[in-house]
Write an enzyme that holds these catalytic residues in place. Structure first.
Site, PDB file in Angstrom:
ATOM      1  N   LYS A   1       0.858  -1.182   0.000  1.00  0.00           N
ATOM      2  CA  LYS A   1       0.000   0.000   0.000  1.00  0.00           C
ATOM      3  C   LYS A   1       0.897   1.236   0.000  1.00  0.00           C
ATOM      4  CE  LYS A   1      -4.384   1.239   2.120  1.00  0.00           C
ATOM      5  NZ  LYS A   1      -5.037   1.533   0.850  1.00  0.00           N
TER       6      LYS A   1
HETATM    7  N1  PMP Z   1      -7.672  -2.301  -2.729  1.00  0.00           N
HETATM    8  C1  PMP Z   1      -7.075  -1.092  -2.746  1.00  0.00           C
HETATM    9  C2  PMP Z   1      -6.226  -0.715  -3.903  1.00  0.00           C
HETATM   10  C3  PMP Z   1      -7.278  -0.204  -1.678  1.00  0.00           C
HETATM   11  O1  PMP Z   1      -6.690   0.986  -1.686  1.00  0.00           O
HETATM   12  C4  PMP Z   1      -8.113  -0.587  -0.607  1.00  0.00           C
HETATM   13  C5  PMP Z   1      -8.369   0.370   0.520  1.00  0.00           C
HETATM   14  N2  PMP Z   1      -7.351   0.295   1.480  1.00  0.00           N
HETATM   15  C6  PMP Z   1      -8.704  -1.864  -0.630  1.00  0.00           C
HETATM   16  C7  PMP Z   1      -8.457  -2.702  -1.703  1.00  0.00           C
HETATM   17  C8  PMP Z   1      -9.554  -2.345   0.518  1.00  0.00           C
HETATM   18  O2  PMP Z   1      -8.752  -2.604   1.639  1.00  0.00           O
HETATM   19  P1  PMP Z   1      -9.253  -2.358   3.130  1.00  0.00           P
HETATM   20  O3  PMP Z   1     -10.415  -3.227   3.361  1.00  0.00           O
HETATM   21  O4  PMP Z   1      -8.077  -2.696   3.967  1.00  0.00           O
HETATM   22  O5  PMP Z   1      -9.612  -0.902   3.222  1.00  0.00           O
END
Ligand code: PMP
Length: 289
Positions: free
Chosen positions: A149
Protein backbone atom coordinates in the site's frame (compact mmCIF):
# COMPACT_ATOMS: atom_id res chain seq x y z
CA UNK A 1 -9.67 17.69 10.65
CA UNK A 2 -6.77 17.00 13.00
CA UNK A 3 -3.29 16.23 11.77
CA UNK A 4 -0.14 14.99 13.42
CA UNK A 5 3.16 15.63 11.65
CA UNK A 6 6.10 13.89 13.30
CA UNK A 7 4.19 13.90 16.56
CA UNK A 8 3.06 17.57 16.52
CA UNK A 9 -0.73 17.94 16.61
CA UNK A 10 -2.24 20.60 14.35
CA UNK A 11 -5.56 21.69 12.95
CA UNK A 12 -5.95 20.52 9.35
CA UNK A 13 -5.73 24.10 8.03
CA UNK A 14 -2.33 24.56 9.73
CA UNK A 15 -0.73 21.31 8.56
CA UNK A 16 2.17 21.78 6.12
CA UNK A 17 5.05 19.69 4.85
CA UNK A 18 8.08 20.75 2.75
CA UNK A 19 7.79 20.44 -1.04
CA UNK A 20 10.97 18.33 -1.08
CA UNK A 21 9.33 15.39 0.72
CA UNK A 22 9.96 12.39 -1.55
CA UNK A 23 6.44 11.18 -0.78
CA UNK A 24 5.23 14.11 -2.89
CA UNK A 25 8.03 14.11 -5.46
CA UNK A 26 8.17 10.35 -6.15
CA UNK A 27 5.25 8.69 -4.33
CA UNK A 28 7.93 7.26 -2.06
CA UNK A 29 6.03 6.21 1.04
CA UNK A 30 3.33 3.96 2.45
CA UNK A 31 -0.04 4.48 4.06
CA UNK A 32 -3.09 2.97 5.73
CA UNK A 33 -6.75 4.05 5.70
CA UNK A 34 -8.29 3.13 9.04
CA UNK A 35 -11.82 3.38 10.34
CA UNK A 36 -12.93 4.61 13.76
CA UNK A 37 -16.31 3.26 14.87
CA UNK A 38 -17.97 4.37 18.12
CA UNK A 39 -14.78 5.95 19.46
CA UNK A 40 -12.63 2.88 18.78
CA UNK A 41 -10.13 2.06 16.04
CA UNK A 42 -11.10 -0.99 13.97
CA UNK A 43 -8.41 -3.67 13.54
CA UNK A 44 -5.58 -1.34 14.47
CA UNK A 45 -3.04 -4.16 14.80
CA UNK A 46 -3.89 -5.60 11.37
CA UNK A 47 -3.44 -2.14 9.80
CA UNK A 48 -0.11 -1.62 11.58
CA UNK A 49 1.06 -5.05 10.45
CA UNK A 50 0.18 -4.30 6.81
CA UNK A 51 1.89 -0.90 7.05
CA UNK A 52 5.00 -2.54 8.40
CA UNK A 53 5.08 -5.08 5.54
CA UNK A 54 4.61 -2.29 2.98
CA UNK A 55 7.39 -0.25 4.63
CA UNK A 56 9.80 -3.16 4.70
CA UNK A 57 9.33 -3.74 0.95
CA UNK A 58 10.32 -0.09 0.42
CA UNK A 59 13.21 -0.37 2.88
CA UNK A 60 11.54 2.41 4.83
CA UNK A 61 12.16 2.60 8.54
CA UNK A 62 9.05 3.38 10.58
CA UNK A 63 10.00 6.30 12.86
CA UNK A 64 9.84 5.06 16.46
CA UNK A 65 8.53 1.69 15.30
CA UNK A 66 4.94 0.48 15.39
CA UNK A 67 4.45 1.57 19.01
CA UNK A 68 5.08 5.20 18.06
CA UNK A 69 2.72 5.01 15.07
CA UNK A 70 0.02 3.45 17.24
CA UNK A 71 0.42 6.22 19.84
CA UNK A 72 0.31 8.90 17.11
CA UNK A 73 -2.87 7.47 15.64
CA UNK A 74 -4.64 7.26 19.00
CA UNK A 75 -3.51 10.77 19.99
CA UNK A 76 -4.73 12.26 16.68
CA UNK A 77 -8.08 10.44 16.97
CA UNK A 78 -8.42 11.73 20.54
CA UNK A 79 -7.65 15.29 19.43
CA UNK A 80 -10.29 15.03 16.68
CA UNK A 81 -12.68 13.75 19.30
CA UNK A 82 -15.50 12.39 17.12
CA UNK A 83 -16.73 8.83 17.59
CA UNK A 84 -17.12 8.11 13.85
CA UNK A 85 -14.05 9.04 11.82
CA UNK A 86 -11.51 8.01 9.21
CA UNK A 87 -7.78 8.02 9.88
CA UNK A 88 -5.00 8.17 7.32
CA UNK A 89 -1.61 7.08 8.56
CA UNK A 90 1.21 7.95 6.15
CA UNK A 91 4.96 7.41 6.35
CA UNK A 92 6.91 9.19 3.64
CA UNK A 93 10.60 8.92 2.78
CA UNK A 94 10.96 12.46 4.13
CA UNK A 95 12.89 15.42 2.80
CA UNK A 96 15.81 15.13 0.42
CA UNK A 97 17.41 16.73 -2.61
CA UNK A 98 15.78 16.37 -6.04
CA UNK A 99 16.58 12.94 -7.43
CA UNK A 100 14.91 9.64 -6.74
CA UNK A 101 17.69 8.22 -4.51
CA UNK A 102 16.10 7.31 -1.17
CA UNK A 103 19.50 7.21 0.56
CA UNK A 104 19.54 11.00 0.25
CA UNK A 105 16.59 11.25 2.67
CA UNK A 106 17.86 10.84 6.23
CA UNK A 107 14.55 10.94 8.11
CA UNK A 108 11.16 9.42 7.22
CA UNK A 109 8.13 11.59 8.04
CA UNK A 110 5.02 10.35 9.88
CA UNK A 111 1.72 12.01 9.08
CA UNK A 112 -1.63 11.11 10.60
CA UNK A 113 -4.84 12.74 9.40
CA UNK A 114 -8.16 12.15 11.16
CA UNK A 115 -11.32 13.53 9.63
CA UNK A 116 -14.98 12.78 8.98
CA UNK A 117 -15.52 9.90 6.66
CA UNK A 118 -16.56 10.60 3.06
CA UNK A 119 -18.84 7.85 1.80
CA UNK A 120 -20.92 6.81 -1.15
CA UNK A 121 -24.35 8.46 -0.64
CA UNK A 122 -26.75 6.15 1.29
CA UNK A 123 -29.08 5.78 -1.72
CA UNK A 124 -26.12 4.45 -3.74
CA UNK A 125 -25.31 1.90 -1.04
CA UNK A 126 -28.98 0.93 -0.97
CA UNK A 127 -29.41 0.59 -4.73
CA UNK A 128 -25.96 -0.78 -5.49
CA UNK A 129 -23.03 0.65 -7.42
CA UNK A 130 -22.68 0.89 -11.16
CA UNK A 131 -19.24 -0.35 -12.24
CA UNK A 132 -17.33 -0.32 -15.50
CA UNK A 133 -14.35 -2.43 -16.53
CA UNK A 134 -11.34 -0.15 -16.57
CA UNK A 135 -8.84 0.00 -19.42
CA UNK A 136 -6.22 0.44 -16.69
CA UNK A 137 -4.65 -2.87 -15.62
CA UNK A 138 -3.22 -3.78 -12.23
CA UNK A 139 0.49 -4.30 -12.91
CA UNK A 140 2.30 -7.56 -12.26
CA UNK A 141 4.10 -7.73 -8.91
CA UNK A 142 7.48 -7.36 -10.63
CA UNK A 143 6.33 -4.00 -12.05
CA UNK A 144 4.60 -2.60 -8.95
CA UNK A 145 3.54 -4.98 -6.18
CA UNK A 146 -0.23 -4.42 -5.71
CA UNK A 147 -0.03 -5.88 -2.18
CA UNK A 148 2.11 -2.96 -1.06
CA UNK A 149 0.00 0.00 0.00
CA UNK A 150 2.35 2.66 -1.30
CA UNK A 151 1.73 6.29 -2.27
CA UNK A 152 1.64 5.24 -5.96
CA UNK A 153 -2.12 5.29 -6.65
CA UNK A 154 -2.15 6.53 -10.24
CA UNK A 155 -3.74 3.31 -11.53
CA UNK A 156 -6.62 3.74 -9.08
CA UNK A 157 -6.92 7.46 -9.86
CA UNK A 158 -7.11 6.84 -13.62
CA UNK A 159 -9.56 3.96 -13.23
CA UNK A 160 -11.83 6.08 -11.03
CA UNK A 161 -11.61 8.96 -13.48
CA UNK A 162 -12.54 6.64 -16.34
CA UNK A 163 -15.55 5.36 -14.37
CA UNK A 164 -16.74 8.86 -13.49
CA UNK A 165 -16.42 10.01 -17.13
CA UNK A 166 -18.76 7.18 -18.09
CA UNK A 167 -21.24 8.14 -15.37
CA UNK A 168 -20.40 5.05 -13.29
CA UNK A 169 -19.51 4.92 -9.61
CA UNK A 170 -16.32 2.88 -9.75
CA UNK A 171 -14.21 0.61 -11.92
CA UNK A 172 -13.11 -3.01 -11.89
CA UNK A 173 -9.43 -3.37 -12.70
CA UNK A 174 -8.19 -6.51 -14.41
CA UNK A 175 -4.61 -7.73 -14.14
CA UNK A 176 -2.36 -8.07 -17.17
CA UNK A 177 -3.64 -11.65 -17.69
CA UNK A 178 -7.22 -10.36 -17.91
CA UNK A 179 -8.40 -11.71 -14.54
CA UNK A 180 -10.29 -9.53 -12.08
CA UNK A 181 -7.94 -7.90 -9.56
CA UNK A 182 -10.04 -5.45 -7.55
CA UNK A 183 -11.93 -2.14 -7.75
CA UNK A 184 -10.13 1.23 -7.59
CA UNK A 185 -9.80 1.19 -3.78
CA UNK A 186 -11.85 -1.84 -2.77
CA UNK A 187 -11.85 -5.62 -3.08
CA UNK A 188 -14.41 -7.50 -5.19
CA UNK A 189 -16.56 -10.45 -4.08
CA UNK A 190 -19.02 -12.54 -6.06
CA UNK A 191 -21.79 -14.79 -4.74
CA UNK A 192 -22.93 -17.74 -6.82
CA UNK A 193 -25.31 -20.40 -5.49
CA UNK A 194 -24.77 -19.12 -1.95
CA UNK A 195 -20.95 -19.40 -2.16
CA UNK A 196 -18.52 -16.50 -1.93
CA UNK A 197 -15.42 -15.99 -4.04
CA UNK A 198 -12.83 -13.22 -4.21
CA UNK A 199 -9.61 -12.97 -6.22
CA UNK A 200 -6.39 -14.02 -4.45
CA UNK A 201 -3.83 -11.34 -3.70
CA UNK A 202 -1.60 -12.93 -6.34
CA UNK A 203 -4.16 -11.80 -8.97
CA UNK A 204 -3.46 -8.17 -8.06
CA UNK A 205 -5.72 -7.57 -5.07
CA UNK A 206 -4.65 -5.73 -1.97
CA UNK A 207 -5.03 -7.95 1.10
CA UNK A 208 -7.88 -5.77 2.35
CA UNK A 209 -8.69 -5.68 6.05
CA UNK A 210 -12.40 -5.61 5.20
CA UNK A 211 -11.90 -8.51 2.77
CA UNK A 212 -10.22 -10.52 5.54
CA UNK A 213 -13.09 -9.58 7.90
CA UNK A 214 -15.73 -10.72 5.38
CA UNK A 215 -13.94 -14.05 4.93
CA UNK A 216 -13.87 -14.49 8.73
CA UNK A 217 -17.55 -13.57 9.07
CA UNK A 218 -18.49 -15.97 6.25
CA UNK A 219 -16.68 -18.80 8.07
CA UNK A 220 -18.65 -18.05 11.23
CA UNK A 221 -21.96 -17.93 9.35
CA UNK A 222 -21.19 -21.19 7.56
CA UNK A 223 -21.08 -19.49 4.14
CA UNK A 224 -18.59 -21.26 1.86
CA UNK A 225 -15.88 -18.89 0.63
CA UNK A 226 -12.85 -19.28 -1.61
CA UNK A 227 -10.05 -17.15 -2.95
CA UNK A 228 -9.92 -17.95 -6.64
CA UNK A 229 -9.21 -16.37 -9.99
CA UNK A 230 -12.26 -14.61 -11.40
CA UNK A 231 -12.97 -13.33 -14.88
CA UNK A 232 -15.39 -10.59 -15.91
CA UNK A 233 -17.73 -13.44 -16.81
CA UNK A 234 -17.88 -14.50 -13.15
CA UNK A 235 -19.08 -11.01 -12.22
CA UNK A 236 -21.64 -10.87 -15.02
CA UNK A 237 -22.92 -14.35 -14.16
CA UNK A 238 -23.01 -13.84 -10.39
CA UNK A 239 -26.13 -13.81 -8.24
CA UNK A 240 -24.60 -10.99 -6.19
CA UNK A 241 -21.47 -8.86 -6.41
CA UNK A 242 -20.21 -6.53 -3.69
CA UNK A 243 -17.17 -4.43 -2.89
CA UNK A 244 -15.34 -4.24 0.43
CA UNK A 245 -13.13 -1.49 1.78
CA UNK A 246 -12.44 0.49 4.91
CA UNK A 247 -14.44 3.48 3.66
CA UNK A 248 -17.20 1.65 1.81
CA UNK A 249 -17.48 -1.36 4.17
CA UNK A 250 -19.68 -3.84 2.22
CA UNK A 251 -21.43 -2.25 -0.76
CA UNK A 252 -23.57 -4.07 -3.32
CA UNK A 253 -22.95 -3.73 -7.04
CA UNK A 254 -25.95 -3.44 -9.36
CA UNK A 255 -24.29 -3.49 -12.78
CA UNK A 256 -21.07 -3.95 -14.72
CA UNK A 257 -20.62 -2.13 -18.04
CA UNK A 258 -24.36 -1.42 -18.11
CA UNK A 259 -25.37 -5.06 -17.62
CA UNK A 260 -27.43 -5.74 -14.50
CA UNK A 261 -26.13 -8.14 -11.85
CA UNK A 262 -28.58 -9.97 -9.59
CA UNK A 263 -31.78 -8.19 -8.67
CA UNK A 264 -30.14 -4.84 -7.76
CA UNK A 265 -29.44 -3.70 -4.22
CA UNK A 266 -28.02 -6.00 -1.57
CA UNK A 267 -28.81 -9.65 -2.27
CA UNK A 268 -29.51 -12.05 0.61
CA UNK A 269 -25.89 -13.11 1.21
CA UNK A 270 -24.60 -9.53 0.99
CA UNK A 271 -27.31 -8.41 3.44
CA UNK A 272 -26.37 -11.15 5.93
CA UNK A 273 -22.71 -10.16 5.77
CA UNK A 274 -23.55 -6.45 6.16
CA UNK A 275 -25.66 -7.19 9.24
CA UNK A 276 -22.95 -9.38 10.81
CA UNK A 277 -20.21 -6.83 10.04
CA UNK A 278 -21.89 -4.23 12.27
CA UNK A 279 -21.39 -6.53 15.29
CA UNK A 280 -17.99 -7.79 14.16
CA UNK A 281 -16.38 -4.32 14.26
CA UNK A 282 -17.04 -4.14 18.02
CA UNK A 283 -14.86 -7.22 18.60
CA UNK A 284 -11.71 -5.65 17.13
CA UNK A 285 -11.98 -2.22 18.67
CA UNK A 286 -9.16 -0.19 20.26
CA UNK A 287 -10.73 2.80 22.07
CA UNK A 288 -8.86 6.09 21.62
CA UNK A 289 -10.22 7.62 24.85
N1 PMP B 1 -7.67 -2.30 -2.73
C1 PMP B 1 -7.07 -1.09 -2.75
C2 PMP B 1 -6.23 -0.71 -3.90
C3 PMP B 1 -7.28 -0.20 -1.68
O1 PMP B 1 -6.69 0.99 -1.69
C4 PMP B 1 -8.11 -0.59 -0.61
C5 PMP B 1 -8.37 0.37 0.52
N2 PMP B 1 -7.35 0.30 1.48
C6 PMP B 1 -8.70 -1.86 -0.63
C7 PMP B 1 -8.46 -2.70 -1.70
C8 PMP B 1 -9.55 -2.34 0.52
O2 PMP B 1 -8.75 -2.60 1.64
P1 PMP B 1 -9.25 -2.36 3.13
O3 PMP B 1 -10.42 -3.23 3.36
O4 PMP B 1 -8.08 -2.70 3.97
O5 PMP B 1 -9.61 -0.90 3.22
Amino acid sequence: MKVSIDGSLLDGSQARIPVVDHGLLYGDGVFEGIRIYGGAVFKLDAHLRRLSVSASVLGLELPGGLAALRATLLATARAFGEAEAYARLVVTRGDGPLGVDPTSCPRPRTICIVDRIGLFPPEKVERGLELVTSSVRRPTPDALEPRVKSLNYLGSVLAKQEARRQGADDAVLLNTAGAVAEASVANVFVVRDGRLATPPASDGALEGITRESVLAIAARLGIAAAERTLGRIDLLGADEVFLTGTGARIVPVRSLDGRPIGAGGAGPVTARLQAAFAGYVKEFATPWA
